[in-house]
Design a protein around this motif. Sequence first.
Motif, mmCIF file in Angstrom:
data_model
loop_
_atom_site.group_PDB
_atom_site.id
_atom_site.type_symbol
_atom_site.label_atom_id
_atom_site.label_comp_id
_atom_site.label_asym_id
_atom_site.label_seq_id
_atom_site.Cartn_x
_atom_site.Cartn_y
_atom_site.Cartn_z
ATOM 1 N N UNK A 137 -4.758 6.454 1.986
ATOM 2 C CA UNK A 137 -5.331 7.522 2.957
ATOM 3 C C UNK A 137 -4.785 8.445 3.346
ATOM 4 N N UNK A 138 -3.321 8.714 2.702
ATOM 5 C CA UNK A 138 -2.590 9.868 3.002
ATOM 6 C C UNK A 138 -2.925 11.150 2.237
ATOM 7 N N UNK A 139 -3.184 12.227 2.756
ATOM 8 C CA UNK A 139 -3.357 13.444 2.354
ATOM 9 C C UNK A 139 -2.130 14.029 1.746
ATOM 10 N N UNK A 140 -1.739 14.563 0.479
ATOM 11 C CA UNK A 140 -0.574 15.052 -0.124
ATOM 12 C C UNK A 140 -0.715 16.185 -0.703
ATOM 13 N N UNK A 141 0.325 17.311 -0.232
ATOM 14 C CA UNK A 141 0.118 18.333 -1.120
ATOM 15 C C UNK A 141 1.167 18.286 -2.084
ATOM 16 N N UNK A 176 3.596 8.246 -15.770
ATOM 17 C CA UNK A 176 4.432 9.352 -15.287
ATOM 18 C C UNK A 176 5.786 9.093 -14.670
ATOM 19 N N UNK A 177 6.641 10.359 -15.042
ATOM 20 C CA UNK A 177 8.060 10.077 -14.447
ATOM 21 C C UNK A 177 8.066 10.032 -13.153
ATOM 22 N N UNK A 178 9.265 9.212 -12.414
ATOM 23 C CA UNK A 178 9.412 9.533 -11.138
ATOM 24 C C UNK A 178 10.249 10.828 -10.731
ATOM 25 N N UNK A 179 10.316 11.511 -11.712
ATOM 26 C CA UNK A 179 11.018 12.860 -11.675
ATOM 27 C C UNK A 179 10.042 13.891 -11.561
ATOM 28 N N UNK A 180 8.778 13.582 -12.058
ATOM 29 C CA UNK A 180 7.614 14.670 -12.014
ATOM 30 C C UNK A 180 7.409 15.080 -10.817
ATOM 31 N N UNK A 181 6.827 16.357 -10.515
ATOM 32 C CA UNK A 181 6.550 16.762 -9.402
ATOM 33 C C UNK A 181 5.247 15.896 -8.490
ATOM 34 N N UNK A 182 4.347 15.510 -9.309
ATOM 35 C CA UNK A 182 3.402 14.689 -8.686
ATOM 36 C C UNK A 182 3.867 13.369 -8.213
ATOM 37 N N UNK A 183 4.815 12.579 -9.029
ATOM 38 C CA UNK A 183 5.383 11.350 -8.471
ATOM 39 C C UNK A 183 6.444 11.786 -7.207
ATOM 40 N N UNK A 184 7.101 12.797 -7.269
ATOM 41 C CA UNK A 184 7.920 12.895 -6.231
ATOM 42 C C UNK A 184 7.286 13.298 -4.793
ATOM 43 N N UNK A 185 6.003 13.950 -4.971
ATOM 44 C CA UNK A 185 5.055 14.198 -3.772
ATOM 45 C C UNK A 185 4.498 12.848 -3.277
ATOM 46 N N UNK A 186 4.110 11.890 -4.436
ATOM 47 C CA UNK A 186 3.516 10.742 -3.883
ATOM 48 C C UNK A 186 4.479 9.512 -3.368
ATOM 49 N N UNK A 187 5.729 9.325 -3.987
ATOM 50 C CA UNK A 187 6.461 8.182 -3.651
ATOM 51 C C UNK A 187 6.850 8.312 -1.962
ATOM 52 N N UNK A 188 6.615 7.126 -1.474
ATOM 53 C CA UNK A 188 6.828 6.785 -0.178
ATOM 54 C C UNK A 188 5.450 7.208 0.675
ATOM 55 N N UNK A 242 0.852 -1.293 -0.017
ATOM 56 C CA UNK A 242 0.129 -0.038 -0.158
ATOM 57 C C UNK A 242 0.921 1.301 0.092
ATOM 58 N N UNK A 243 2.249 1.101 -0.157
ATOM 59 C CA UNK A 243 3.010 2.368 -0.446
ATOM 60 C C UNK A 243 3.255 2.664 -1.785
ATOM 61 N N UNK A 303 -4.193 16.207 -2.693
ATOM 62 C CA UNK A 303 -4.906 15.233 -3.192
ATOM 63 C C UNK A 303 -4.805 14.054 -1.980
ATOM 64 N N UNK A 304 -5.611 12.997 -2.044
ATOM 65 C CA UNK A 304 -5.739 11.857 -1.088
ATOM 66 C C UNK A 304 -5.603 10.854 -1.928
ATOM 67 N N UNK A 305 -4.851 9.844 -1.403
ATOM 68 C CA UNK A 305 -4.300 8.521 -2.004
ATOM 69 C C UNK A 305 -5.375 7.526 -1.835
ATOM 70 N N UNK A 306 -6.109 6.925 -2.872
ATOM 71 C CA UNK A 306 -7.186 6.219 -2.558
ATOM 72 C C UNK A 306 -6.729 4.540 -2.458
ATOM 73 N N UNK A 307 -5.859 4.251 -3.631
ATOM 74 C CA UNK A 307 -5.407 3.118 -4.065
ATOM 75 C C UNK A 307 -4.080 3.120 -4.547
ATOM 76 N N UNK A 308 -3.153 1.812 -4.232
ATOM 77 C CA UNK A 308 -1.890 1.541 -4.819
ATOM 78 C C UNK A 308 -1.929 0.268 -5.284
#
Length: 158
Positions: free
Chosen positions: A138-142, A122-134, A86-87, A152-157
């Motif tokens: 359920x996490x809310x992420x800016x 999307x690339x792991x270097x993109x702003x979205x991916x950088x913010x979400x990795x790790x 789930x990460x 955003x709120x992560x709903x599934x991995x």
Amino acid sequence: MANEKQYPMTKEGKEKLEQELEYLKTVKRKEVVERIKIARGFGDLSENSEYDAAKDEQAFVESRIQMLENMIRNAVIIEEDKENPDVVSLGKSVTFIELPDGEEETYTIVGSAEADPFEGKISNDSPIAKSLIGRRVGDEVTVQTPGGEMLVKIVAVK
């Protein structure tokens, strides 16, 4: 040579690059050489736009071949992380919703070599991916984007 850039990618992404390389070497290269031969037959090369265009295409094809060979040689295959299902990590698909009331979006995080936003990769270097990795389900992420911040709120991995 030990400091060459590594290219993280999925097994499928590497296979796609290998197929493109094979096509460029066996088909496209021959087509371009034939175009150059035909253009030479038109006479004076100094004012021959067909010849110039064919030579430009040849340069592009050869540089793409070199780039693909380098990417394949330095590919690092992304292994599935079964210990943390789930990460968010490289190679996984993440579904999130933009808060407060945005639509669900799903992206697969891949290396820059196989990123294709139109296919949801999307690339792991993109702003979205950088913010979400790790982060976890359920996490809310800016997320910092070129257009500003979004929550955003992560709903599934997967």
